[in-house]
Design a protein around this motif. Structure first.
Motif, PDB file in Angstrom:
ATOM      1  N   ILE A   1       7.704  -5.936  -3.433  1.00 39.03           N
ATOM      2  CA  ILE A   1       8.156  -5.642  -4.795  1.00 39.03           C
ATOM      3  C   ILE A   1       7.613  -6.674  -5.775  1.00 39.03           C
ATOM      4  O   ILE A   1       7.211  -6.332  -6.901  1.00 39.03           O
ATOM      5  CB  ILE A   1       9.698  -5.599  -4.850  1.00 39.03           C
ATOM      6  N   GLN A   2       7.578  -7.951  -5.368  1.00 35.72           N
ATOM      7  CA  GLN A   2       7.014  -8.997  -6.225  1.00 35.72           C
ATOM      8  C   GLN A   2       5.577  -8.670  -6.609  1.00 35.72           C
ATOM      9  O   GLN A   2       5.169  -8.830  -7.770  1.00 35.72           O
ATOM     10  CB  GLN A   2       7.062 -10.353  -5.504  1.00 35.72           C
ATOM     11  N   ILE A   3       4.806  -8.183  -5.654  1.00 33.31           N
ATOM     12  CA  ILE A   3       3.390  -7.873  -5.893  1.00 33.31           C
ATOM     13  C   ILE A   3       3.241  -6.625  -6.757  1.00 33.31           C
ATOM     14  O   ILE A   3       2.446  -6.595  -7.707  1.00 33.31           O
ATOM     15  CB  ILE A   3       2.662  -7.710  -4.548  1.00 33.31           C
ATOM     16  N   VAL A   4       4.000  -5.587  -6.453  1.00 34.89           N
ATOM     17  CA  VAL A   4       3.932  -4.348  -7.240  1.00 34.89           C
ATOM     18  C   VAL A   4       4.384  -4.603  -8.676  1.00 34.89           C
ATOM     19  O   VAL A   4       3.799  -4.080  -9.630  1.00 34.89           O
ATOM     20  CB  VAL A   4       4.770  -3.236  -6.584  1.00 34.89           C
ATOM     21  N   ASP A   5       5.400  -5.441  -8.849  1.00 30.16           N
ATOM     22  CA  ASP A   5       5.858  -5.784 -10.198  1.00 30.16           C
ATOM     23  C   ASP A   5       4.756  -6.492 -10.978  1.00 30.16           C
ATOM     24  O   ASP A   5       4.586  -6.262 -12.187  1.00 30.16           O
ATOM     25  CB  ASP A   5       7.099  -6.685 -10.130  1.00 30.16           C
ATOM     26  N   TYR A   6       4.012  -7.362 -10.304  1.00 36.33           N
ATOM     27  CA  TYR A   6       2.886  -8.042 -10.972  1.00 36.33           C
ATOM     28  C   TYR A   6       1.858  -7.017 -11.446  1.00 36.33           C
ATOM     29  O   TYR A   6       1.357  -7.104 -12.584  1.00 36.33           O
ATOM     30  CB  TYR A   6       2.229  -9.041 -10.014  1.00 36.33           C
ATOM     31  N   LEU A   7       1.545  -6.055 -10.599  1.00 32.37           N
ATOM     32  CA  LEU A   7       0.563  -5.032 -10.964  1.00 32.37           C
ATOM     33  C   LEU A   7       1.048  -4.202 -12.148  1.00 32.37           C
ATOM     34  O   LEU A   7       0.270  -3.870 -13.049  1.00 32.37           O
ATOM     35  CB  LEU A   7       0.286  -4.120  -9.766  1.00 32.37           C
TER      36      LEU A   7
ATOM     37  N   ASP B   1       0.825  -1.200   0.000  1.00 30.86           N
ATOM     38  CA  ASP B   1       0.000   0.000   0.000  1.00 30.86           C
ATOM     39  C   ASP B   1       0.869   1.263   0.000  1.00 30.86           C
ATOM     40  O   ASP B   1       0.587   2.223  -0.708  1.00 30.86           O
ATOM     41  CB  ASP B   1      -0.924  -0.015   1.225  1.00 30.86           C
ATOM     42  N   LYS B   2       1.938   1.239   0.810  1.00 27.86           N
ATOM     43  CA  LYS B   2       2.839   2.399   0.875  1.00 27.86           C
ATOM     44  C   LYS B   2       3.575   2.590  -0.445  1.00 27.86           C
ATOM     45  O   LYS B   2       3.726   3.728  -0.929  1.00 27.86           O
ATOM     46  CB  LYS B   2       3.853   2.197   2.009  1.00 27.86           C
ATOM     47  N   MET B   3       4.036   1.508  -1.062  1.00 27.66           N
ATOM     48  CA  MET B   3       4.715   1.614  -2.350  1.00 27.66           C
ATOM     49  C   MET B   3       3.792   2.197  -3.411  1.00 27.66           C
ATOM     50  O   MET B   3       4.199   3.069  -4.202  1.00 27.66           O
ATOM     51  CB  MET B   3       5.217   0.237  -2.803  1.00 27.66           C
TER      52      MET B   3
ATOM     53  N   CYS C   1       6.863 -16.181   1.778  1.00 25.87           N
ATOM     54  CA  CYS C   1       7.363 -15.160   2.693  1.00 25.87           C
ATOM     55  C   CYS C   1       8.558 -15.641   3.511  1.00 25.87           C
ATOM     56  O   CYS C   1       9.428 -14.847   3.876  1.00 25.87           O
ATOM     57  CB  CYS C   1       6.235 -14.708   3.614  1.00 25.87           C
ATOM     58  N   GLY C   2       8.608 -16.926   3.791  1.00 21.38           N
ATOM     59  CA  GLY C   2       9.701 -17.440   4.601  1.00 21.38           C
ATOM     60  C   GLY C   2      11.053 -17.353   3.925  1.00 21.38           C
ATOM     61  O   GLY C   2      12.099 -17.467   4.576  1.00 21.38           O
ATOM     62  N   GLU C   3      11.033 -17.131   2.610  1.00 19.97           N
ATOM     63  CA  GLU C   3      12.272 -17.103   1.835  1.00 19.97           C
ATOM     64  C   GLU C   3      12.670 -15.692   1.413  1.00 19.97           C
ATOM     65  O   GLU C   3      13.722 -15.508   0.786  1.00 19.97           O
ATOM     66  CB  GLU C   3      12.108 -17.976   0.575  1.00 19.97           C
ATOM     67  N   LYS C   4      11.850 -14.698   1.709  1.00 18.78           N
ATOM     68  CA  LYS C   4      12.105 -13.337   1.239  1.00 18.78           C
ATOM     69  C   LYS C   4      11.902 -12.321   2.353  1.00 18.78           C
ATOM     70  O   LYS C   4      11.194 -12.582   3.335  1.00 18.78           O
ATOM     71  CB  LYS C   4      11.169 -12.993   0.076  1.00 18.78           C
ATOM     72  N   SER C   5      12.470 -11.139   2.167  1.00 16.96           N
ATOM     73  CA  SER C   5      12.219 -10.036   3.090  1.00 16.96           C
ATOM     74  C   SER C   5      10.857  -9.437   2.779  1.00 16.96           C
ATOM     75  O   SER C   5      10.269  -9.697   1.719  1.00 16.96           O
ATOM     76  CB  SER C   5      13.306  -8.965   2.937  1.00 16.96           C
ATOM     77  N   ILE C   6      10.348  -8.623   3.683  1.00 22.70           N
ATOM     78  CA  ILE C   6       9.075  -7.955   3.462  1.00 22.70           C
ATOM     79  C   ILE C   6       9.156  -7.086   2.214  1.00 22.70           C
ATOM     80  O   ILE C   6       8.236  -7.073   1.384  1.00 22.70           O
ATOM     81  CB  ILE C   6       8.700  -7.090   4.694  1.00 22.70           C
TER      82      ILE C   6
ATOM     83  N   ALA D   1      -4.667 -21.953  -7.057  1.00 26.43           N
ATOM     84  CA  ALA D   1      -4.040 -21.243  -8.180  1.00 26.43           C
ATOM     85  C   ALA D   1      -4.129 -19.734  -7.956  1.00 26.43           C
ATOM     86  O   ALA D   1      -4.816 -19.031  -8.703  1.00 26.43           O
ATOM     87  CB  ALA D   1      -4.708 -21.641  -9.487  1.00 26.43           C
ATOM     88  N   PRO D   2      -3.434 -19.233  -6.948  1.00 26.30           N
ATOM     89  CA  PRO D   2      -3.471 -17.789  -6.698  1.00 26.30           C
ATOM     90  C   PRO D   2      -2.773 -17.028  -7.824  1.00 26.30           C
ATOM     91  O   PRO D   2      -1.860 -17.556  -8.466  1.00 26.30           O
ATOM     92  CB  PRO D   2      -2.705 -17.638  -5.379  1.00 26.30           C
ATOM     93  N   GLU D   3      -3.218 -15.807  -8.069  1.00 29.91           N
ATOM     94  CA  GLU D   3      -2.549 -14.996  -9.077  1.00 29.91           C
ATOM     95  C   GLU D   3      -1.095 -14.709  -8.669  1.00 29.91           C
ATOM     96  O   GLU D   3      -0.202 -14.654  -9.523  1.00 29.91           O
ATOM     97  CB  GLU D   3      -3.294 -13.670  -9.282  1.00 29.91           C
ATOM     98  N   ILE D   4      -0.886 -14.526  -7.367  1.00 30.62           N
ATOM     99  CA  ILE D   4       0.463 -14.261  -6.867  1.00 30.62           C
ATOM    100  C   ILE D   4       0.740 -15.197  -5.688  1.00 30.62           C
ATOM    101  O   ILE D   4      -0.020 -15.229  -4.723  1.00 30.62           O
ATOM    102  CB  ILE D   4       0.624 -12.797  -6.414  1.00 30.62           C
ATOM    103  N   HIS D   5       1.829 -15.930  -5.774  1.00 27.40           N
ATOM    104  CA  HIS D   5       2.225 -16.859  -4.711  1.00 27.40           C
ATOM    105  C   HIS D   5       3.504 -16.319  -4.081  1.00 27.40           C
ATOM    106  O   HIS D   5       4.566 -16.327  -4.706  1.00 27.40           O
ATOM    107  CB  HIS D   5       2.452 -18.248  -5.291  1.00 27.40           C
ATOM    108  N   VAL D   6       3.395 -15.836  -2.853  1.00 30.21           N
ATOM    109  CA  VAL D   6       4.526 -15.217  -2.172  1.00 30.21           C
ATOM    110  C   VAL D   6       5.039 -16.160  -1.088  1.00 30.21           C
ATOM    111  O   VAL D   6       4.320 -16.454  -0.127  1.00 30.21           O
ATOM    112  CB  VAL D   6       4.125 -13.866  -1.542  1.00 30.21           C
TER     113      VAL D   6
END
Length: 211
Positions: free
Chosen positions: A198-204, A59-61, A188-193, A181-186
């Protein structure tokens, strides 16, 4: 599973005085003015998975990019709109139903709205998806292993659930149905917040929701 609230409403006849009011400003006009593609970003995952934290970062990004957004957080909504609901399976269903309808209104206004809720049942997430056009619903699975969620346990909820103090706790005494089958599969245990956001914003951006 059908919410008792839905069953009660279904039993009551709708008044003939209740009609849909056509607004002078159309959905298309709002979208054109805002110059963005509205959508529901539906964050789902276990308690402690990072849903709210990641949704807030996204949301902040988006806000910093000049995108018109809003964030509906599970705990915040229960302070007001859903303050009368508990955590039984039926109340969870009603909780998601109400949030889905509110999110639909945000989409109608041309806004990208994020919802951060456990929303454990596949059927409820489908109801939310079916309220809007297929392109306007983006399911985001915050996939964090149960042991990681439990190790975080910022509110001490898992500890209480394990001791029996909390009933119907998702992942312990109540089921969580993972998205198929989610549009975005994150993961979280393998990445920083930040990386998750960024993964989600890039998808958008890649799918022309934002420019």
């Amino acid at each position: 599973m059908t919410s008792p609230y839905v069953e009660k409403n279904a039993q009551n006849e709708k008044s003939s005085d209740v009609v849909w009011h056509l607004a002078s400003v159309s959905h298309e006009e709002r979208v054109t003015q805002l110059n963005q593609k509205p959508a529901i970003l539906w964050f789902t995952g276990l308690s402690g998975s990072g849903k709210s934290t990641i949704a807030n970062a996204v949301d902040k990004m988006l806000f910093d990019l000049g995108i018109k957004t809003y964030l509906l957080d599970g705990d915040n909504v229960r302070h007001g709109l859903n303050g009368d609901l508990g955590f039984s399976d039926d109340d969870r269903v009603e909780n998601i139903r109400r949030v889905s309808e509110v999110a639909k209104l945000f989409v109608d206004a041309g806004i990208i709205v994020s919802t951060a809720f456990i929303s454990p049942f596949t059927s409820d997430r489908k109801i939310a998806r079916d309220l809007v056009d297929s392109s306007q619903f983006i399911e985001i699975f915050i996939d964090t292993p149960l042991d990681v969620c439990e190790s975080r346990d910022p509110k001490g909820l898992y500890k209480k659930a394990r001791s029996g103090e909390i009933k119907n706790f998702t992942g312990i005494s109540s089921a969580y149905e993972e998205p198929n089958a989610p549009e975005i599969h994150v993961k979280c245990g393998e990445k920083s917040i930040e990386q998750c956001a960024i993964q989600i914003v890039d998808y958008l951006r890649d799918n022309n929701y934002i420019r």
